[in-house]
Design a protein around this motif. Structure first.
Motif, PDB file in Angstrom:
ATOM      1  N   GLU A   9     -29.181  41.531  42.137  1.00 18.53           N
ATOM      2  CA  GLU A   9     -28.888  40.837  43.381  1.00 18.53           C
ATOM      3  C   GLU A   9     -27.593  41.327  44.034  1.00 18.53           C
ATOM      4  O   GLU A   9     -27.213  40.847  45.088  1.00 18.53           O
ATOM      5  N   GLY A  10     -26.863  42.226  43.386  1.00 15.03           N
ATOM      6  CA  GLY A  10     -25.611  42.714  43.938  1.00 15.03           C
ATOM      7  C   GLY A  10     -24.475  41.715  43.798  1.00 15.03           C
ATOM      8  O   GLY A  10     -23.549  41.695  44.594  1.00 15.03           O
ATOM      9  N   LEU A  11     -24.537  40.884  42.774  1.00 15.76           N
ATOM     10  CA  LEU A  11     -23.553  39.820  42.578  1.00 15.76           C
ATOM     11  C   LEU A  11     -22.711  40.022  41.323  1.00 15.76           C
ATOM     12  O   LEU A  11     -22.228  39.064  40.733  1.00 15.76           O
ATOM     13  N   GLU A  12     -22.498  41.279  40.926  1.00 14.58           N
ATOM     14  CA  GLU A  12     -21.770  41.558  39.694  1.00 14.58           C
ATOM     15  C   GLU A  12     -20.359  40.985  39.715  1.00 14.58           C
ATOM     16  O   GLU A  12     -19.836  40.570  38.693  1.00 14.58           O
ATOM     17  N   SER A  13     -19.724  40.986  40.874  1.00 16.71           N
ATOM     18  CA  SER A  13     -18.330  40.534  40.969  1.00 16.71           C
ATOM     19  C   SER A  13     -18.216  39.093  41.460  1.00 16.71           C
ATOM     20  O   SER A  13     -17.185  38.694  41.988  1.00 16.71           O
ATOM     21  N   PHE A  14     -19.280  38.316  41.284  1.00 19.55           N
ATOM     22  CA  PHE A  14     -19.275  36.927  41.718  1.00 19.55           C
ATOM     23  C   PHE A  14     -19.534  35.991  40.547  1.00 19.55           C
ATOM     24  O   PHE A  14     -20.123  36.383  39.547  1.00 19.55           O
ATOM     25  N   MET A  15     -19.061  34.745  40.690  1.00 21.65           N
ATOM     26  CA  MET A  15     -19.253  33.712  39.674  1.00 21.65           C
ATOM     27  C   MET A  15     -19.867  32.486  40.327  1.00 21.65           C
ATOM     28  O   MET A  15     -19.672  32.264  41.526  1.00 21.65           O
ATOM     29  N   THR A  16     -20.545  31.692  39.529  1.00 21.80           N
ATOM     30  CA  THR A  16     -21.008  30.400  40.030  1.00 21.80           C
ATOM     31  C   THR A  16     -19.793  29.485  40.166  1.00 21.80           C
ATOM     32  O   THR A  16     -18.705  29.791  39.655  1.00 21.80           O
ATOM     33  N   VAL A  17     -19.977  28.362  40.826  1.00 25.06           N
ATOM     34  CA  VAL A  17     -18.882  27.403  40.991  1.00 25.06           C
ATOM     35  C   VAL A  17     -18.418  26.895  39.624  1.00 25.06           C
ATOM     36  O   VAL A  17     -17.224  26.781  39.369  1.00 25.06           O
ATOM     37  N   ALA A  18     -19.351  26.613  38.726  1.00 31.76           N
ATOM     38  CA  ALA A  18     -18.989  26.126  37.395  1.00 31.76           C
ATOM     39  C   ALA A  18     -18.170  27.167  36.629  1.00 31.76           C
ATOM     40  O   ALA A  18     -17.171  26.842  35.985  1.00 31.76           O
ATOM     41  N   GLU A  19     -18.582  28.430  36.718  1.00 36.82           N
ATOM     42  CA  GLU A  19     -17.839  29.506  36.050  1.00 36.82           C
ATOM     43  C   GLU A  19     -16.448  29.663  36.656  1.00 36.82           C
ATOM     44  O   GLU A  19     -15.466  29.836  35.942  1.00 36.82           O
ATOM     45  N   ALA A  20     -16.367  29.580  37.982  1.00 38.14           N
ATOM     46  CA  ALA A  20     -15.077  29.698  38.665  1.00 38.14           C
ATOM     47  C   ALA A  20     -14.153  28.550  38.280  1.00 38.14           C
ATOM     48  O   ALA A  20     -12.951  28.749  38.075  1.00 38.14           O
TER      49      ALA A  20
END
Length: 66
Positions: A9-20
């Protein structure tokens, strides 16, 4: 809920809100507020809000979270 492959999905550098929230040591509500007040960057894909990890690092290093 189907498994989402972040690399696909091209989201390697993103986190979910819970992870953040865990990453910053705060609650999810604080992360939503930081996004709302444009202190950190995020994108929405469907119903999921993805938080940019680089913006989390910038925010942490700015010393604004005390």
């Amino acid at each position: 809920m189907a498994y989402l492959d972040r690399t696909q999905e091209g989201l390697e550098s993103f986190m979910t809100v819970a992870e953040a929230a865990r990453y910053l040591g705060v609650g999810r509500k604080v992360v939503y507020q930081l996004v709302e007040f444009e202190r950190i960057r995020a994108i929405r894909r469907g119903r999921v809000l993805w938080v940019d990890k680089a913006s989390l690092d910038e925010f942490r290093h700015s010393g604004q979270l005390a």
